[in-house]
Scaffold this active site. Structure first.
Site, PDB file in Angstrom:
ATOM      1  N   SER A   1      26.758  66.334  32.814  1.00 41.63           N
ATOM      2  CA  SER A   1      27.293  67.607  34.104  1.00 41.63           C
ATOM      3  C   SER A   1      26.073  67.980  34.623  1.00 41.63           C
ATOM      4  O   SER A   1      24.977  68.165  33.895  1.00 41.63           O
ATOM      5  CB  SER A   1      27.949  68.845  33.253  1.00 41.63           C
ATOM      6  OG  SER A   1      28.503  69.741  34.175  1.00 41.63           O
TER       7      SER A   1
ATOM      8  N   TYR B   1      29.292  74.383  26.567  1.00 43.52           N
ATOM      9  CA  TYR B   1      29.636  73.498  27.812  1.00 43.52           C
ATOM     10  C   TYR B   1      28.646  72.073  28.426  1.00 43.52           C
ATOM     11  O   TYR B   1      28.464  71.387  27.791  1.00 43.52           O
ATOM     12  CB  TYR B   1      30.676  73.920  28.623  1.00 43.52           C
ATOM     13  CG  TYR B   1      30.963  72.961  30.036  1.00 43.52           C
ATOM     14  CD1 TYR B   1      31.498  71.579  29.309  1.00 43.52           C
ATOM     15  CD2 TYR B   1      29.808  72.452  31.094  1.00 43.52           C
ATOM     16  CE1 TYR B   1      32.321  70.325  30.308  1.00 43.52           C
ATOM     17  CE2 TYR B   1      30.523  71.263  32.101  1.00 43.52           C
ATOM     18  CZ  TYR B   1      31.386  70.623  31.875  1.00 43.52           C
ATOM     19  OH  TYR B   1      31.086  69.613  32.373  1.00 43.52           O
TER      20      TYR B   1
END
Length: 336
Positions: free
Chosen positions: A126, A151
Site C-alpha cells: 500500500s 495498517y
C-alpha cells in the site's frame, strides 16, 4: 492455475475477471468477513461463478491447515495475495484484526509457498507505507520506516517478511504498493462510495483537513493491468545491489517492489467537483481536521513499473468517476 486471495474483494474480483477473460484458470479464496456489506462481496463473486475456469473456496488465511491442503491439491503457478484487513481508520479501532489477517495470515501464505513452490508470489502492499515521508512523488527507493497507522505497519511487515522468504528460500516475490484505488464495485468505506451515497441522499460529506489534501487516485482497471503485467515479470536477483547503499526496492534475493499509481495527484476539492458533475448534484461539505493516521498527500513515482513492464496508469479522474457513478446508480437502482 492461478490463486487469487481476496477474490470477493474489490481489486480481487476485478483481477479474477480479467484473468478469466484471458482464458486463465483461477482459484479464488476469500473469508467473506463482515468488515463491509457481505452481499456486495457475494455479488462480485456471482459475476465469476458461471465461468468453468473459476473455482471458489471460502477460506481464511489464518486457517493454516486448510490453506496447506489447498496448495497440496492444486499446483498453483502464480499466487496473487489481495486478501487483507483494509482501512487506515479501522485499524485505530480494531488493531488485532490487522495482525491476525495481514501478518499471521500472510505468514501462513508464505509458508505454503515455501513448501509448494509457485513460480511467483505477487502481493498487495500500500502507498500507506510511505507514512511520514514528506518527499513526493513517493519512490520505491525511499525509506519507509515511519508508518502512521497500524495498517501501514502491517503492509511494511509484509514486504519485510516477503524479502526474508525470498532470501532464505529463493522464493520470487513482488510487492505492489497500490495508490487510492477506485472504480465500479468499489469498497463502501472509501471516499467515492461514501461521498456518492451521501450526496445522493442530501447528507453532508466529511472533508478532512478542511479539504487541503490530495490523492493519487488510481482507476481499478489500471491497477489490474499493472498486476497482470507484474505477474509475468518474475523477479531475479539484482547483481548490482550494493549492501553499503541498499536499494529498498530490489535485493540480492529474487525480490521486487513497485508502485502502481496514476502519478497525477488530484486535490480533494477537484475530486468532489468532478463527482458533483457526474451526479448532477452539489455536495454539502462538513469540514473537519486531519484524521489520526492520515497523510496530506500521496503521489506515485512509477519509473520502475514503466521501465520493467512498459505500462503506466493513465485513466483520468473524470473518466473513472463517471464509470463509478454509472455502476453505483445501476447497482443500487438510483434513477438518473
Amino acid at each position: 492455475m492461478i490463486l487469487v486471495t481476496g477474490a470477493a474483494g474489490f481489486i480481487g474480483s476485478h483481477l479474477c475477471r480479467r484473468l478469466l477473460d484471458a482464458n486463465q484458470a483461477v482459484c479464488g479464496i476469500d473469508n467473506l468477513n463482515d468488515y463491509y456489506d457481505v452481499t456486495l462481496k457475494q455479488n462480485r463473486l456471482a459475476r465469476l461463478a458461471n465461468d468453468p475456469r473459476f473455482s471458489f473456496r471460502k477460506l481464511d488465511l489464518s486457517d493454516r491447515d486448510a490453506l496447506h491442503q489447498l496448495f497440496a491439491e492444486q499446483r498453483f503457478e502464480i499466487v496473487v495475495n489481495l486478501a487483507a484487513q483494509p482501512g487506515v481508520r479501522y485499524s485505530l479501532k480494531n488493531p488485532y484484526a490487522y495482525v491476525e489477517s495481514n501478518v499471521s495470515g500472510f505468514l501462513n501464505l508464505l509458508e505454503a509457498c515455501r513448501q509448494h513452490r509457485p513460480q511467483h508470489l505477487v502481493y498487495a502492499s500500500s502507498s500507506s507505507v510511505y507514512g511520514a515521508n514528506g518527499q513526493t512523488p513517493f519512490s520505491v527507493s525511499h525509506n519507509v520506516d515511519h508508518p502512521l497507522s497500524l495498517y501501514a505497519a502491517t503492509k511494511k511487515a509484509n514486504e519485510l517478511m516477503a524479502h526474508t522468504y525470498s532470501h532464505l528460500y529463493d522464493l520470487p516475490t513482488t510487492g505492489l504498493r497500490f495508490f487510492t484505488v477506485y472504480g465500479p464495485w468499489g469498497r463502501p468505506d472509501m471516499a467515492p462510495f461514501l461521498f456518492t451515497k451521501a450526496i445522493l441522499a442530501g447528507n453532508p460529506i466529511n472533508v478532512f483537513n478542511h479539504g487541503d489534501m490530495e490523492r493519487d487516485f488510481t482507476y481499478v482497471d489500471d491497477i489490474v493491468e499493472g498486476v497482470t503485467r507484474v505477474m509475468a515479470k518474475i523477479p531475479v536477483k539484482n547483481p548490482e545491489w550494493n549492501a553499503r547503499q541498499p536499494d529498498p526496492a530490489t535485493s540480492t534475493a529474487p525480490y521486487r517492489i513497485y508502485n502502481i499509481g496514476n502519478h497525477r495527484p488530484v486535490r480533494l476539492a477537484h475530486f468532489i467537483e468532478v463527482l458533483e458533475d457526474c451526479l448532477g448534484k452539489k455536495a454539502v461539505k462538513n469540514f473537519l481536521p486531519m484524521q489520526p493516521g492520515d497523510v496530506v498527500s500521496t503521489a506515485a513515482d512509477i519509473t520502475e513499473l514503466k521501465r520493467d513492464t512498459g505500462f503506466e496508469p493513465s485513466t483520468p479522474i473524470t473518466t473513472g468517476l463517471a464509470a463509478f457513478v454509472k455502476w453505483y446508480k445501476e447497482y443500487y437502482g438510483v434513477a438518473n
